[in-house]
Motif scaffolding. Structure first.
Motif, PDB file in Angstrom:
ATOM      1  N   ALA A  22       0.836  -1.205   0.000  1.00  0.00           N
ATOM      2  CA  ALA A  22       0.000   0.000   0.000  1.00  0.00           C
ATOM      3  C   ALA A  22       0.871   1.255   0.000  1.00  0.00           C
ATOM      4  CB  ALA A  22      -0.928   0.000   1.212  1.00  0.00           C
ATOM      5  N   THR A  23       1.920   1.250   0.792  1.00  0.00           N
ATOM      6  CA  THR A  23       2.829   2.397   0.845  1.00  0.00           C
ATOM      7  C   THR A  23       3.507   2.600  -0.503  1.00  0.00           C
ATOM      8  OG1 THR A  23       3.233   2.077   3.193  1.00  0.00           O
ATOM      9  CG2 THR A  23       4.869   3.343   1.997  1.00  0.00           C
ATOM     10  N   GLU A  24       3.939   1.509  -1.109  1.00  0.00           N
ATOM     11  CA  GLU A  24       4.598   1.584  -2.418  1.00  0.00           C
ATOM     12  C   GLU A  24       3.653   2.139  -3.475  1.00  0.00           C
ATOM     13  OE1 GLU A  24       7.835   1.270  -4.964  1.00  0.00           O
ATOM     14  OE2 GLU A  24       7.747   1.116  -2.803  1.00  0.00           O
ATOM     15  N   VAL A  25       2.409   1.703  -3.465  1.00  0.00           N
ATOM     16  CA  VAL A  25       1.432   2.199  -4.431  1.00  0.00           C
ATOM     17  C   VAL A  25       1.226   3.698  -4.250  1.00  0.00           C
ATOM     18  CG1 VAL A  25      -1.034   2.156  -5.029  1.00  0.00           C
ATOM     19  CG2 VAL A  25       0.234   0.019  -4.812  1.00  0.00           C
ATOM     20  N   LEU A  26       1.097   4.153  -3.016  1.00  0.00           N
ATOM     21  CA  LEU A  26       0.910   5.581  -2.772  1.00  0.00           C
ATOM     22  C   LEU A  26       2.123   6.381  -3.221  1.00  0.00           C
ATOM     23  CD1 LEU A  26      -0.866   5.553   0.704  1.00  0.00           C
ATOM     24  CD2 LEU A  26      -1.866   6.114  -1.514  1.00  0.00           C
ATOM     25  N   THR A  27       3.315   5.852  -2.969  1.00  0.00           N
ATOM     26  CA  THR A  27       4.538   6.535  -3.390  1.00  0.00           C
ATOM     27  C   THR A  27       4.590   6.642  -4.905  1.00  0.00           C
ATOM     28  OG1 THR A  27       5.735   5.760  -1.443  1.00  0.00           O
ATOM     29  CG2 THR A  27       7.063   6.453  -3.312  1.00  0.00           C
ATOM     30  N   ARG A  28       4.304   5.539  -5.573  1.00  0.00           N
ATOM     31  CA  ARG A  28       4.321   5.545  -7.048  1.00  0.00           C
ATOM     32  C   ARG A  28       3.254   6.495  -7.588  1.00  0.00           C
ATOM     33  NH1 ARG A  28       9.068   3.569  -8.116  1.00  0.00           N
ATOM     34  NH2 ARG A  28       9.362   1.414  -7.522  1.00  0.00           N
ATOM     35  N   GLN A  29       2.098   6.494  -6.966  1.00  0.00           N
ATOM     36  CA  GLN A  29       1.019   7.378  -7.410  1.00  0.00           C
ATOM     37  C   GLN A  29       1.470   8.832  -7.304  1.00  0.00           C
ATOM     38  OE1 GLN A  29      -2.560   7.121  -5.057  1.00  0.00           O
ATOM     39  NE2 GLN A  29      -3.809   8.026  -6.653  1.00  0.00           N
ATOM     40  N   HIS A  30       2.135   9.176  -6.204  1.00  0.00           N
ATOM     41  CA  HIS A  30       2.639  10.541  -6.031  1.00  0.00           C
ATOM     42  C   HIS A  30       3.657  10.879  -7.112  1.00  0.00           C
ATOM     43  CE1 HIS A  30       5.225  13.693  -4.281  1.00  0.00           C
ATOM     44  NE2 HIS A  30       4.070  14.167  -3.856  1.00  0.00           N
ATOM     45  N   ASP A  31       4.561   9.931  -7.416  1.00  0.00           N
ATOM     46  CA  ASP A  31       5.567  10.144  -8.460  1.00  0.00           C
ATOM     47  C   ASP A  31       4.908  10.368  -9.824  1.00  0.00           C
ATOM     48  OD1 ASP A  31       7.495   9.777  -6.512  1.00  0.00           O
ATOM     49  OD2 ASP A  31       8.051   7.754  -7.178  1.00  0.00           O
ATOM     50  N   VAL A  32       3.903   9.573 -10.121  1.00  0.00           N
ATOM     51  CA  VAL A  32       3.212   9.695 -11.405  1.00  0.00           C
ATOM     52  C   VAL A  32       2.495  11.040 -11.494  1.00  0.00           C
ATOM     53  CG1 VAL A  32       1.284   8.794 -12.789  1.00  0.00           C
ATOM     54  CG2 VAL A  32       2.985   7.230 -11.825  1.00  0.00           C
ATOM     55  N   LEU A  33       1.863  11.457 -10.416  1.00  0.00           N
ATOM     56  CA  LEU A  33       1.171  12.751 -10.428  1.00  0.00           C
ATOM     57  C   LEU A  33       2.163  13.896 -10.627  1.00  0.00           C
ATOM     58  CD1 LEU A  33      -1.484  12.224  -7.611  1.00  0.00           C
ATOM     59  CD2 LEU A  33      -1.874  12.347 -10.083  1.00  0.00           C
ATOM     60  N   ALA A  34       3.329  13.794 -10.006  1.00  0.00           N
ATOM     61  CA  ALA A  34       4.355  14.830 -10.177  1.00  0.00           C
ATOM     62  C   ALA A  34       4.836  14.875 -11.624  1.00  0.00           C
ATOM     63  CB  ALA A  34       5.521  14.581  -9.228  1.00  0.00           C
ATOM     64  N   LEU A  35       5.045  13.711 -12.230  1.00  0.00           N
ATOM     65  CA  LEU A  35       5.462  13.666 -13.631  1.00  0.00           C
ATOM     66  C   LEU A  35       4.372  14.214 -14.546  1.00  0.00           C
ATOM     67  CD1 LEU A  35       7.192  10.183 -13.737  1.00  0.00           C
ATOM     68  CD2 LEU A  35       8.296  12.405 -13.999  1.00  0.00           C
ATOM     69  N   GLN A  36       3.123  13.886 -14.231  1.00  0.00           N
ATOM     70  CA  GLN A  36       2.006  14.370 -15.031  1.00  0.00           C
ATOM     71  C   GLN A  36       1.931  15.895 -14.963  1.00  0.00           C
ATOM     72  OE1 GLN A  36      -1.789  12.913 -13.707  1.00  0.00           O
ATOM     73  NE2 GLN A  36      -2.844  13.591 -15.533  1.00  0.00           N
ATOM     74  N   GLU A  37       2.131  16.444 -13.782  1.00  0.00           N
ATOM     75  CA  GLU A  37       2.101  17.896 -13.626  1.00  0.00           C
ATOM     76  C   GLU A  37       3.236  18.551 -14.404  1.00  0.00           C
ATOM     77  OE1 GLU A  37       2.296  21.263 -10.098  1.00  0.00           O
ATOM     78  OE2 GLU A  37       1.876  19.190  -9.573  1.00  0.00           O
ATOM     79  N   SER A  38       4.410  17.965 -14.341  1.00  0.00           N
ATOM     80  CA  SER A  38       5.565  18.484 -15.070  1.00  0.00           C
ATOM     81  C   SER A  38       5.306  18.453 -16.576  1.00  0.00           C
ATOM     82  CB  SER A  38       6.810  17.663 -14.721  1.00  0.00           C
ATOM     83  OG  SER A  38       7.907  18.086 -15.480  1.00  0.00           O
ATOM     84  N   PHE A  39       4.758  17.357 -17.072  1.00  0.00           N
ATOM     85  CA  PHE A  39       4.438  17.229 -18.493  1.00  0.00           C
ATOM     86  C   PHE A  39       3.395  18.256 -18.903  1.00  0.00           C
ATOM     87  CE2 PHE A  39       2.293  14.750 -21.987  1.00  0.00           C
ATOM     88  CZ  PHE A  39       3.307  14.927 -22.914  1.00  0.00           C
TER      89      PHE A  39
END
Length: 62
Positions: A22-39
């Protein structure tokens, strides 16, 4: 008693595994959202620059 101990250890290990996942999924989700915002920011900036360049070229033609 060995069965009870083994079952308790299994439950403990299962719980740790689930929490880690669960922690890993939340971390990855945060990373993906940050990349999406940057894009998204990059697309916005590119659109702005292209629009500015087109306006400049149109102004030269008039």
């Amino acid at each position: 008693m060995p069965l009870e101990r083994a079952l308790n250890e299994f439950k403990r290990a299962e719980n740790a595994f689930r929490q880690t996942c669960a922690t890993e999924v939340l971390t990855r989700q945060h990373d993906v959202l940050a990349l999406q915002e940057s894009f998204s920011d990059a697309i916005t900036e590119l659109t702005r620059v292209v629009a500015e360049q087109l306006r400049a070229e149109m102004a030269k033609k008039q």
